[in-house]
Scaffold this motif. Structure first.
Motif, PDB file in Angstrom:
ATOM      1  N   MET A  25       0.774  -1.328   0.190  1.00 31.10           N
ATOM      2  CA  MET A  25       0.075   0.065   0.092  1.00 31.10           C
ATOM      3  C   MET A  25       0.962   1.275  -0.127  1.00 31.10           C
ATOM      4  O   MET A  25       0.491   2.194  -0.533  1.00 31.10           O
ATOM      5  CB  MET A  25      -0.991  -0.037   1.286  1.00 31.10           C
ATOM      6  CG  MET A  25      -1.867  -1.166   1.202  1.00 31.10           C
ATOM      7  SD  MET A  25      -3.301  -0.990   2.266  1.00 31.10           S
ATOM      8  CE  MET A  25      -2.582  -0.860   3.780  1.00 31.10           C
ATOM      9  N   LEU A  26       2.026   1.163   0.558  1.00 26.20           N
ATOM     10  CA  LEU A  26       3.022   2.657   0.653  1.00 26.20           C
ATOM     11  C   LEU A  26       4.376   1.865  -0.192  1.00 26.20           C
ATOM     12  O   LEU A  26       4.586   0.706   0.232  1.00 26.20           O
ATOM     13  CB  LEU A  26       3.249   2.846   1.909  1.00 26.20           C
ATOM     14  CG  LEU A  26       2.428   3.966   2.664  1.00 26.20           C
ATOM     15  CD1 LEU A  26       2.878   4.263   4.180  1.00 26.20           C
ATOM     16  CD2 LEU A  26       2.551   5.297   1.866  1.00 26.20           C
ATOM     17  N   VAL A  27       4.781   2.475  -0.999  1.00 29.85           N
ATOM     18  CA  VAL A  27       6.029   2.222  -1.700  1.00 29.85           C
ATOM     19  C   VAL A  27       7.165   3.292  -1.815  1.00 29.85           C
ATOM     20  O   VAL A  27       6.853   4.100  -2.628  1.00 29.85           O
ATOM     21  CB  VAL A  27       5.454   1.686  -3.160  1.00 29.85           C
ATOM     22  CG1 VAL A  27       6.922   1.194  -3.812  1.00 29.85           C
ATOM     23  CG2 VAL A  27       4.416   0.690  -2.992  1.00 29.85           C
ATOM     24  N   PRO A  28       7.548   3.600  -0.308  1.00 31.74           N
ATOM     25  CA  PRO A  28       8.632   4.509  -0.527  1.00 31.74           C
ATOM     26  C   PRO A  28       9.852   4.268  -1.313  1.00 31.74           C
ATOM     27  O   PRO A  28       9.990   3.069  -1.725  1.00 31.74           O
ATOM     28  CB  PRO A  28       9.401   4.650   1.067  1.00 31.74           C
ATOM     29  CG  PRO A  28       8.826   3.260   1.473  1.00 31.74           C
ATOM     30  CD  PRO A  28       7.730   2.721   0.741  1.00 31.74           C
ATOM     31  N   LYS A  29      10.423   5.402  -2.061  1.00 26.19           N
ATOM     32  CA  LYS A  29      11.704   5.429  -2.795  1.00 26.19           C
ATOM     33  C   LYS A  29      12.596   4.886  -1.907  1.00 26.19           C
ATOM     34  O   LYS A  29      12.547   4.657  -0.623  1.00 26.19           O
ATOM     35  CB  LYS A  29      12.015   6.514  -3.325  1.00 26.19           C
ATOM     36  CG  LYS A  29      10.900   7.046  -4.468  1.00 26.19           C
ATOM     37  CD  LYS A  29      11.398   8.145  -5.047  1.00 26.19           C
ATOM     38  CE  LYS A  29      10.224   8.747  -5.937  1.00 26.19           C
ATOM     39  NZ  LYS A  29      10.568   9.921  -6.475  1.00 26.19           N
ATOM     40  N   ARG A  30      13.815   4.220  -2.615  1.00 27.13           N
ATOM     41  CA  ARG A  30      14.942   3.870  -1.649  1.00 27.13           C
ATOM     42  C   ARG A  30      16.165   4.613  -2.315  1.00 27.13           C
ATOM     43  O   ARG A  30      16.488   5.033  -3.351  1.00 27.13           O
ATOM     44  CB  ARG A  30      15.268   2.467  -1.750  1.00 27.13           C
ATOM     45  CG  ARG A  30      14.230   1.279  -1.530  1.00 27.13           C
ATOM     46  CD  ARG A  30      14.388   1.418  -0.107  1.00 27.13           C
ATOM     47  NE  ARG A  30      13.228   0.205   0.490  1.00 27.13           N
ATOM     48  CZ  ARG A  30      13.540  -0.473   1.657  1.00 27.13           C
ATOM     49  NH1 ARG A  30      14.637  -0.236   2.463  1.00 27.13           N
ATOM     50  NH2 ARG A  30      12.688  -1.222   2.160  1.00 27.13           N
ATOM     51  N   THR A  31      17.088   5.050  -0.941  1.00 28.45           N
ATOM     52  CA  THR A  31      18.323   5.756  -1.225  1.00 28.45           C
ATOM     53  C   THR A  31      19.195   4.512  -1.959  1.00 28.45           C
ATOM     54  O   THR A  31      18.892   3.879  -1.740  1.00 28.45           O
ATOM     55  CB  THR A  31      18.741   6.559  -0.165  1.00 28.45           C
ATOM     56  OG1 THR A  31      19.083   5.452   0.869  1.00 28.45           O
ATOM     57  CG2 THR A  31      17.583   7.428   0.656  1.00 28.45           C
ATOM     58  N   ALA A  32      20.318   5.350  -2.227  1.00 27.40           N
ATOM     59  CA  ALA A  32      21.658   4.605  -2.791  1.00 27.40           C
ATOM     60  C   ALA A  32      21.777   3.433  -1.511  1.00 27.40           C
ATOM     61  O   ALA A  32      22.446   2.230  -1.638  1.00 27.40           O
ATOM     62  CB  ALA A  32      22.519   5.257  -3.137  1.00 27.40           C
ATOM     63  N   GLU A  37      12.755   6.381   1.591  1.00 19.99           N
ATOM     64  CA  GLU A  37      12.695   7.724   1.556  1.00 19.99           C
ATOM     65  C   GLU A  37      11.245   8.075   1.183  1.00 19.99           C
ATOM     66  O   GLU A  37      10.918   7.789   0.025  1.00 19.99           O
ATOM     67  CB  GLU A  37      13.586   8.248   0.436  1.00 19.99           C
ATOM     68  CG  GLU A  37      13.760   9.899   0.338  1.00 19.99           C
ATOM     69  CD  GLU A  37      14.727  10.308  -0.637  1.00 19.99           C
ATOM     70  OE1 GLU A  37      15.761  10.919  -0.175  1.00 19.99           O
ATOM     71  OE2 GLU A  37      14.587   9.736  -1.924  1.00 19.99           O
ATOM     72  N   TYR A  38      10.413   8.682   2.151  1.00 17.49           N
ATOM     73  CA  TYR A  38       9.188   9.210   1.790  1.00 17.49           C
ATOM     74  C   TYR A  38       8.828  10.414   1.197  1.00 17.49           C
ATOM     75  O   TYR A  38       9.686  11.449   1.504  1.00 17.49           O
ATOM     76  CB  TYR A  38       8.409   8.966   3.040  1.00 17.49           C
ATOM     77  CG  TYR A  38       8.380   7.692   3.906  1.00 17.49           C
ATOM     78  CD1 TYR A  38       7.094   6.779   3.480  1.00 17.49           C
ATOM     79  CD2 TYR A  38       9.274   7.131   4.650  1.00 17.49           C
ATOM     80  CE1 TYR A  38       7.122   5.454   3.944  1.00 17.49           C
ATOM     81  CE2 TYR A  38       9.140   5.700   5.062  1.00 17.49           C
ATOM     82  CZ  TYR A  38       8.308   5.111   4.701  1.00 17.49           C
ATOM     83  OH  TYR A  38       7.993   3.640   4.979  1.00 17.49           O
ATOM     84  N   THR A  39       7.861  10.650   0.356  1.00 17.32           N
ATOM     85  CA  THR A  39       7.660  11.782  -0.260  1.00 17.32           C
ATOM     86  C   THR A  39       6.296  12.257  -0.217  1.00 17.32           C
ATOM     87  O   THR A  39       5.515  11.644   0.535  1.00 17.32           O
ATOM     88  CB  THR A  39       7.763  11.321  -1.819  1.00 17.32           C
ATOM     89  OG1 THR A  39       6.757  10.404  -2.118  1.00 17.32           O
ATOM     90  CG2 THR A  39       9.260  10.652  -2.256  1.00 17.32           C
ATOM     91  N   VAL A  40       5.976  13.335  -0.779  1.00 16.46           N
ATOM     92  CA  VAL A  40       4.524  13.934  -0.657  1.00 16.46           C
ATOM     93  C   VAL A  40       3.524  12.927  -1.130  1.00 16.46           C
ATOM     94  O   VAL A  40       2.413  12.787  -0.511  1.00 16.46           O
ATOM     95  CB  VAL A  40       4.607  15.350  -1.481  1.00 16.46           C
ATOM     96  CG1 VAL A  40       3.097  15.997  -1.451  1.00 16.46           C
ATOM     97  CG2 VAL A  40       5.517  16.219  -0.701  1.00 16.46           C
ATOM     98  N   THR A  41       3.940  12.128  -2.064  1.00  9.20           N
ATOM     99  CA  THR A  41       3.094  11.396  -2.923  1.00  9.20           C
ATOM    100  C   THR A  41       2.763  10.205  -1.495  1.00  9.20           C
ATOM    101  O   THR A  41       1.598   9.867  -1.437  1.00  9.20           O
ATOM    102  CB  THR A  41       3.687  10.485  -3.800  1.00  9.20           C
ATOM    103  OG1 THR A  41       3.779  11.609  -4.813  1.00  9.20           O
ATOM    104  CG2 THR A  41       2.547   9.531  -4.601  1.00  9.20           C
ATOM    105  N   ASP A  42       3.659   9.610  -1.002  1.00  8.15           N
ATOM    106  CA  ASP A  42       3.403   8.951   0.060  1.00  8.15           C
ATOM    107  C   ASP A  42       2.543   9.298   1.421  1.00  8.15           C
ATOM    108  O   ASP A  42       1.756   8.454   2.125  1.00  8.15           O
ATOM    109  CB  ASP A  42       4.789   8.322   0.795  1.00  8.15           C
ATOM    110  CG  ASP A  42       5.666   7.488  -0.199  1.00  8.15           C
ATOM    111  OD1 ASP A  42       5.246   6.732  -0.971  1.00  8.15           O
ATOM    112  OD2 ASP A  42       6.911   8.014  -0.185  1.00  8.15           O
ATOM    113  N   LEU A  43       2.738  10.635   1.497  1.00  4.55           N
ATOM    114  CA  LEU A  43       1.937  11.324   2.428  1.00  4.55           C
ATOM    115  C   LEU A  43       0.511  11.340   1.915  1.00  4.55           C
ATOM    116  O   LEU A  43      -0.373  11.046   2.892  1.00  4.55           O
ATOM    117  CB  LEU A  43       2.491  12.611   2.670  1.00  4.55           C
ATOM    118  CG  LEU A  43       1.638  13.615   3.886  1.00  4.55           C
ATOM    119  CD1 LEU A  43       1.780  12.956   5.290  1.00  4.55           C
ATOM    120  CD2 LEU A  43       2.061  15.002   3.794  1.00  4.55           C
ATOM    121  N   ALA A  44       0.261  11.591   0.680  1.00  6.64           N
ATOM    122  CA  ALA A  44      -1.123  11.548   0.294  1.00  6.64           C
ATOM    123  C   ALA A  44      -1.795  10.275   0.377  1.00  6.64           C
ATOM    124  O   ALA A  44      -2.719   9.881   0.780  1.00  6.64           O
ATOM    125  CB  ALA A  44      -1.055  12.068  -0.973  1.00  6.64           C
TER     126      ALA A  44
END
Length: 139
Positions: A25-32, A37-44
């Motif tokens: 349901m939540l798919v945060p990006k991953r750093t190197a 790494e959570y974004t505004v899209t994840d917050l929504a």
């Protein structure tokens, strides 16, 4: 933002966020370095999850809603399934609103009666019994 910052911002535990990620349901990006790494899209997305949980939907139902949001194409069968799901949920919401309206009236009556020191145990017991009569889904 990292998982700790995001969890603090949305007032939930990092374990909950990991669970939502495990469910897809939540798919945060991953750093190197492979950190979340959570974004505004994840917050929504989190806000949608939180609101639908508050409305009484199960996590499986919430996942279904999120997948509907992200679907690339929707055919007629899919539309009919969505319509049935939404109509059913709407009926549940209306039923819950009616239940809570009745419960609000009863608790106001109880509060008023309890502020008077003349309330008898029998009257209180009767009011408490009335709580059980509010839910017409239980026979």
């Amino acid at each position: 933002m990292n998982i700790k910052e995001f969890a603090t911002q949305v007032d939930c535990s990092p374990d909950t966020l990991r669970f939502y990620e495990k469910m897809g349901m939540l798919v945060p990006k991953r750093t190197a370095g492979n950190y979340r790494e959570y974004t505004v899209t994840d917050l929504a997305t989190y806000r949608i999850i939180h609101s639908l949980k508050r409305a009484g939907l199960s996590l499986e139902e919430i996942d279904k809603v999120l997948k509907l949001r992200d679907a690339d194409d929707i055919d007629a069968t899919h539309c009919a399934d969505i319509l049935r799901f939404i109509t059913g949920k709407h009926a549940q919401f209306v039923d819950n609103q009616n239940f809570y309206a009745k419960l609000t009236k009863l608790t106001a009556k109880m509060t008023k009666a309890l502020t008077k020191s003349t309330l008898s145990h029998g009257e209180l017991a009767t009011m408490i019994e009335q709580i059980g009569e509010l839910d017409d889904q239980v026979v």
